[in-house]
Design a protein around this motif. Structure first.
Motif, PDB file in Angstrom:
ATOM      1  N   ALA A 191      11.294  -0.067   9.710  1.00 11.11           N
ATOM      2  CA  ALA A 191      11.460   0.982   8.705  1.00 11.11           C
ATOM      3  C   ALA A 191      10.424   2.072   8.915  1.00 11.11           C
ATOM      4  CB  ALA A 191      11.337   0.404   7.293  1.00 11.11           C
ATOM      5  N   LEU A 192      10.760   3.268   8.444  1.00 11.18           N
ATOM      6  CA  LEU A 192       9.880   4.429   8.509  1.00 11.18           C
ATOM      7  C   LEU A 192       9.745   5.027   7.123  1.00 11.18           C
ATOM      8  CD1 LEU A 192      11.471   6.287  11.577  1.00 11.18           C
ATOM      9  CD2 LEU A 192       9.522   4.709  11.622  1.00 11.18           C
ATOM     10  N   ALA A 193       8.580   5.582   6.824  1.00  6.81           N
ATOM     11  CA  ALA A 193       8.369   6.316   5.574  1.00  6.81           C
ATOM     12  C   ALA A 193       7.666   7.628   5.881  1.00  6.81           C
ATOM     13  CB  ALA A 193       7.541   5.494   4.593  1.00  6.81           C
ATOM     14  N   LEU A 194       8.249   8.723   5.405  1.00  3.55           N
ATOM     15  CA  LEU A 194       7.620  10.045   5.497  1.00  3.55           C
ATOM     16  C   LEU A 194       6.848  10.291   4.215  1.00  3.55           C
ATOM     17  CD1 LEU A 194       7.162  12.948   6.543  1.00  3.55           C
ATOM     18  CD2 LEU A 194       9.451  13.511   5.667  1.00  3.55           C
ATOM     19  N   LEU A 195       5.553  10.533   4.337  1.00  2.55           N
ATOM     20  CA  LEU A 195       4.716  10.774   3.170  1.00  2.55           C
ATOM     21  C   LEU A 195       4.689  12.255   2.825  1.00  2.55           C
ATOM     22  CD1 LEU A 195       1.698   8.382   3.855  1.00  2.55           C
ATOM     23  CD2 LEU A 195       3.981   7.877   2.963  1.00  2.55           C
ATOM     24  N   ASN A 196       4.280  12.545   1.604  1.00  4.69           N
ATOM     25  CA  ASN A 196       4.229  13.937   1.143  1.00  4.69           C
ATOM     26  C   ASN A 196       3.236  14.781   1.938  1.00  4.69           C
ATOM     27  OD1 ASN A 196       6.177  13.614  -0.895  1.00  4.69           O
ATOM     28  ND2 ASN A 196       4.649  12.835  -2.334  1.00  4.69           N
ATOM     29  N   ASN A 197       2.278  14.131   2.589  1.00  4.63           N
ATOM     30  CA  ASN A 197       1.304  14.880   3.388  1.00  4.63           C
ATOM     31  C   ASN A 197       1.796  15.163   4.809  1.00  4.63           C
ATOM     32  OD1 ASN A 197       1.064  12.441   4.726  1.00  4.63           O
ATOM     33  ND2 ASN A 197      -1.044  12.044   4.081  1.00  4.63           N
ATOM     34  N   GLY A 198       3.065  14.812   5.101  1.00  2.43           N
ATOM     35  CA  GLY A 198       3.659  15.127   6.390  1.00  2.43           C
ATOM     36  C   GLY A 198       3.430  14.109   7.478  1.00  2.43           C
ATOM     37  N   THR A 199       2.754  12.994   7.172  1.00  2.00           N
ATOM     38  CA  THR A 199       2.576  11.926   8.154  1.00  2.00           C
ATOM     39  C   THR A 199       3.672  10.880   7.978  1.00  2.00           C
ATOM     40  OG1 THR A 199       1.106  10.637   6.724  1.00  2.00           O
ATOM     41  CG2 THR A 199       0.082  12.292   8.181  1.00  2.00           C
ATOM     42  N   VAL A 200       3.808  10.001   8.987  1.00  2.00           N
ATOM     43  CA  VAL A 200       4.865   8.994   8.975  1.00  2.00           C
ATOM     44  C   VAL A 200       4.260   7.612   9.174  1.00  2.00           C
ATOM     45  CG1 VAL A 200       6.986   8.198  10.088  1.00  2.00           C
ATOM     46  CG2 VAL A 200       6.527  10.658   9.887  1.00  2.00           C
ATOM     47  N   GLY A 228       0.775  -1.236   0.000  1.00  2.00           N
ATOM     48  CA  GLY A 228       0.000   0.000   0.000  1.00  2.00           C
ATOM     49  C   GLY A 228       0.799   1.275   0.000  1.00  2.00           C
ATOM     50  N   LEU A 229       2.111   1.197  -0.262  1.00  2.00           N
ATOM     51  CA  LEU A 229       2.960   2.394  -0.192  1.00  2.00           C
ATOM     52  C   LEU A 229       3.434   2.769  -1.599  1.00  2.00           C
ATOM     53  CD1 LEU A 229       3.855   4.183   2.151  1.00  2.00           C
ATOM     54  CD2 LEU A 229       5.988   2.910   2.229  1.00  2.00           C
ATOM     55  N   ALA A 230       2.802   3.792  -2.175  1.00  2.00           N
ATOM     56  CA  ALA A 230       3.136   4.220  -3.532  1.00  2.00           C
ATOM     57  C   ALA A 230       4.373   5.107  -3.519  1.00  2.00           C
ATOM     58  CB  ALA A 230       1.963   4.975  -4.152  1.00  2.00           C
ATOM     59  N   ARG A 231       5.252   4.873  -4.471  1.00  2.00           N
ATOM     60  CA  ARG A 231       6.505   5.626  -4.569  1.00  2.00           C
ATOM     61  C   ARG A 231       6.266   7.134  -4.630  1.00  2.00           C
ATOM     62  NH1 ARG A 231       8.277   2.960  -8.670  1.00  2.00           N
ATOM     63  NH2 ARG A 231       7.367   4.321 -10.220  1.00  2.00           N
ATOM     64  N   ASP A 232       5.272   7.551  -5.392  1.00  2.00           N
ATOM     65  CA  ASP A 232       5.030   8.980  -5.565  1.00  2.00           C
ATOM     66  C   ASP A 232       4.489   9.651  -4.310  1.00  2.00           C
ATOM     67  OD1 ASP A 232       5.934   8.803  -8.141  1.00  2.00           O
ATOM     68  OD2 ASP A 232       3.942   8.818  -9.068  1.00  2.00           O
ATOM     69  N   ASP A 233       4.044   8.854  -3.336  1.00  2.00           N
ATOM     70  CA  ASP A 233       3.524   9.413  -2.084  1.00  2.00           C
ATOM     71  C   ASP A 233       4.592   9.581  -1.016  1.00  2.00           C
ATOM     72  OD1 ASP A 233       0.951   9.513  -3.108  1.00  2.00           O
ATOM     73  OD2 ASP A 233       0.397   7.551  -2.308  1.00  2.00           O
ATOM     74  N   VAL A 234       5.797   9.044  -1.277  1.00  2.00           N
ATOM     75  CA  VAL A 234       6.835   8.998  -0.250  1.00  2.00           C
ATOM     76  C   VAL A 234       7.875  10.090  -0.475  1.00  2.00           C
ATOM     77  CG1 VAL A 234       8.671   7.602   0.782  1.00  2.00           C
ATOM     78  CG2 VAL A 234       6.508   6.541   0.110  1.00  2.00           C
ATOM     79  N   ARG A 235       8.106  10.858   0.553  1.00  2.00           N
ATOM     80  CA  ARG A 235       9.141  11.898   0.511  1.00  2.00           C
ATOM     81  C   ARG A 235      10.494  11.355   0.952  1.00  2.00           C
ATOM     82  NH1 ARG A 235       8.960  18.022   3.106  1.00  2.00           N
ATOM     83  NH2 ARG A 235      11.212  18.370   3.085  1.00  2.00           N
ATOM     84  N   GLU A 236      10.482  10.494   1.968  1.00  2.00           N
ATOM     85  CA  GLU A 236      11.738   9.952   2.491  1.00  2.00           C
ATOM     86  C   GLU A 236      11.460   8.611   3.152  1.00  2.00           C
ATOM     87  OE1 GLU A 236      15.461  11.314   5.430  1.00  2.00           O
ATOM     88  OE2 GLU A 236      13.614  12.496   5.357  1.00  2.00           O
ATOM     89  N   LEU A 237      12.445   7.695   3.078  1.00  2.00           N
ATOM     90  CA  LEU A 237      12.322   6.391   3.713  1.00  2.00           C
ATOM     91  C   LEU A 237      13.599   6.112   4.488  1.00  2.00           C
ATOM     92  CD1 LEU A 237      10.653   3.316   2.144  1.00  2.00           C
ATOM     93  CD2 LEU A 237      12.707   3.016   3.517  1.00  2.00           C
ATOM     94  N   ALA A 238      13.467   5.484   5.663  1.00  2.00           N
ATOM     95  CA  ALA A 238      14.622   5.182   6.499  1.00  2.00           C
ATOM     96  C   ALA A 238      14.510   3.770   7.041  1.00  2.00           C
ATOM     97  CB  ALA A 238      14.716   6.175   7.661  1.00  2.00           C
ATOM     98  N   GLY A 239      15.603   2.997   6.936  1.00  2.00           N
ATOM     99  CA  GLY A 239      15.653   1.663   7.508  1.00  2.00           C
ATOM    100  C   GLY A 239      16.397   1.688   8.828  1.00  2.00           C
ATOM    101  N   GLY A 240      15.875   0.993   9.841  1.00  2.00           N
ATOM    102  CA  GLY A 240      16.508   1.008  11.151  1.00  2.00           C
ATOM    103  C   GLY A 240      16.611  -0.369  11.753  1.00  2.00           C
ATOM    104  N   GLY A 241      17.235  -0.433  12.929  1.00  2.00           N
ATOM    105  CA  GLY A 241      17.313  -1.665  13.677  1.00  2.00           C
ATOM    106  C   GLY A 241      18.409  -2.599  13.221  1.00  2.00           C
ATOM    107  N   ILE A 242      18.507  -3.709  13.903  1.00  2.00           N
ATOM    108  CA  ILE A 242      19.464  -4.760  13.576  1.00  2.00           C
ATOM    109  C   ILE A 242      18.815  -6.099  13.887  1.00  2.00           C
ATOM    110  CG2 ILE A 242      20.538  -4.539  15.861  1.00  2.00           C
ATOM    111  CD1 ILE A 242      23.174  -5.458  14.559  1.00  2.00           C
ATOM    112  N   ALA A 243      18.975  -7.054  12.989  1.00  2.00           N
ATOM    113  CA  ALA A 243      18.470  -8.421  13.185  1.00  2.00           C
ATOM    114  C   ALA A 243      17.018  -8.425  13.644  1.00  2.00           C
ATOM    115  CB  ALA A 243      19.378  -9.177  14.156  1.00  2.00           C
ATOM    116  N   SER A 244      16.747  -8.945  14.850  1.00  2.00           N
ATOM    117  CA  SER A 244      15.372  -9.152  15.293  1.00  2.00           C
ATOM    118  C   SER A 244      14.657  -7.877  15.708  1.00  2.00           C
ATOM    119  CB  SER A 244      15.339 -10.141  16.465  1.00  2.00           C
ATOM    120  OG  SER A 244      16.055  -9.628  17.573  1.00  2.00           O
ATOM    121  N   VAL A 245      15.324  -6.724  15.713  1.00  2.00           N
ATOM    122  CA  VAL A 245      14.646  -5.467  16.050  1.00  2.00           C
ATOM    123  C   VAL A 245      14.575  -4.527  14.842  1.00  2.00           C
ATOM    124  CG1 VAL A 245      15.175  -5.580  18.495  1.00  2.00           C
ATOM    125  CG2 VAL A 245      16.772  -4.419  16.961  1.00  2.00           C
ATOM    126  N   SER A 246      14.726  -5.052  13.634  1.00  2.00           N
ATOM    127  CA  SER A 246      14.709  -4.235  12.424  1.00  2.00           C
ATOM    128  C   SER A 246      13.322  -3.657  12.157  1.00  2.00           C
ATOM    129  CB  SER A 246      15.146  -5.070  11.217  1.00  2.00           C
ATOM    130  OG  SER A 246      16.495  -5.451  11.338  1.00  2.00           O
TER     131      SER A 246
END
Length: 394
Positions: A84-93, A64-82
């Motif tokens: 991700a976050l996505a900032l949308l163009n409408n300012g929500t995360v 459900g995450l369209a490329r054109d709706d995403v301003r920024e994406l960040a991957g976090g964590g390591i192994a079992s605590v991995s």
């Protein structure tokens, strides 16, 4: 399309002929790239966001995450605590993956393999993801949530991540006019509008750049830095690009990730050597890249699985060119792999491939770039789990 009958007039025939000619010349039959954010690699805790927990050796759509709706994406964590976050163009995360440390920001520790909103966030302009914590800039101020063992939430405490309210966004103390944020494993650097850099969190390797190895639970300015235009945090080190094109580095240096020709840690910024015409910096876990204005790349640091992309497994204590890699528009780096998107929207990757994070349908590591997505993929930006084995293209 309907065709005219035998009794059609000349005007109708001419009109249809023109329409057919236009269709023949039209690129209508060209296959369009899929519109979704895509992810591949390690997926044991749902960090690829596709509703499953199976590793992916080729790019798959984030649900459900369209490329054109995403301003920024960040991957976090390591192994079992991995996660991700996505900032949308409408300012929500949106957030997905493991939530054991409250890093999905919804007030719970319930993990999920698909994106859902971080509670109460709107008007966000930048995001970043640490080992088990998330960060967002809103109106020049920083909000943080999740793991706080080393004070990396910057709220003046080290309250457990699962204790309210730290599993929901809380304000970082005494910091405003922030224009960018970058999180390492357990430390954070914020770039203010005036070109100053402020850091907080864990500091055992000098990754805060303040001349000490004492952790801090509130921001402190990196005193010797000014006129900074970009910051990038590795797992245990930090980079800064200044307005005059100089790259500074500090923190852990066991694999040469400070780029100053040594393997000695530094608690204050030092100059990365042999760099000119730098337009962008990328910090992976223990290795780094500098993007030059001619579309070429320089790399330095840890290289045990070929993550520098120079065709060797030799650590580099100063930057080296990546042969054959040109037209680079954006990059990202993980624990021991890296990604680049080229001018024609081809995505290439290199380094470790244990979980399929190179995206070439294998688990074979590569010392040089292999293709994850073809030309015309629609990709212009990339992200990776800095401390683990997931890749993202959008």
């Amino acid at each position: 399309m309907t065709y005219p009958g035998r009794r059609a007039g000349l005007g109708a025939l001419l009109a249809v002929s023109a329409l057919l000619a236009t269709a023949a010349q039209s690129p209508a039959h060209t296959e369009k790239p899929e519109p979704w954010v895509r992810a591949w690699g390690s997926n044991a805790v749902g960090q690829l966001g596709n509703g499953a927990t199976l590793d992916q050796q080729t790019p798959s759509a984030v649900r459900g995450l369209a490329r054109d709706d995403v301003r920024e994406l960040a991957g976090g964590g390591i192994a079992s605590v991995s996660f991700a976050l996505a900032l949308l163009n409408n300012g929500t995360v949106q957030a997905w993956g493991n939530a054991s440390r409250g890093q999905l920001g919804d007030g719970t520790t319930a993990s999920r393999s698909y994106p859902a909103a971080v509670a109460g966030l709107s008007g966000v302009s930048e995001i970043s993801a640490g080992s088990g914590s998330g960060y967002a800039v809103r109106g020049g101020r920083v909000l943080s949530w999740g793991d706080n063992t080393y004070g990396q939430l910057g709220n003046g405490s080290t309250a457990a991540s699962t204790d309210p309210p730290t599993s929901r966004p809380v304000p970082v103390q005494s910091l405003n006019k922030v224009k960018d944020i970058t999180a390492g494993y357990h430390h954070v650097a914020a770039l203010r509008e005036d070109g100053s850099v402020w850091t907080w969190g864990r500091n055992d390797q000098g990754q805060l750049g303040n001349g000490s190895t004492t952790s801090r639970n509130t921001p402190q300015r990196v005193a010797v830095l000014q006129d900074v235009v970009a910051v990038a945090a590795g797992c245990l080190h930090t980079l800064a690009l200044t307005a005059d094109g100089t790259v500074k580095a500090w923190g852990r240096n066991r694999n040469g990730q400070l780029g100053n020709g040594t393997t000695a840690e530094s608690t204050v910024p030092v100059d990365v050597q042999h760099l000119e015409n730098v337009v962008g910096i990328v910090a992976a876990c223990h290795h780094n890249f500098a993007l030059l204005d001619d579309g070429t790349v320089r790399a330095w640091g840890w290289n045990d699985t070929g993550q520098l992309g120079d065709g060797t497994t030799t650590d580099r204590t100063t930057p080296v060119p990546l042969p054959g890699l040109t037209g680079v528009k954006a990059m990202a780096g993980g624990n021991n792999h890296a990604l680049a998107v080229l001018a024609d929207q081809t995505v290439v990757a290199w380094g470790d491939n244990t979980n399929g994070q190179l995206g070439d349908a294998t688990t074979t590591s590569s010392l040089t770039p292999v293709t994850a997505l073809p030309a015309g993929s629609g990709t212009t930006r990339l992200a990776a789990s800095r401390a683990w084995h997931a890749s993202y293209a959008y």
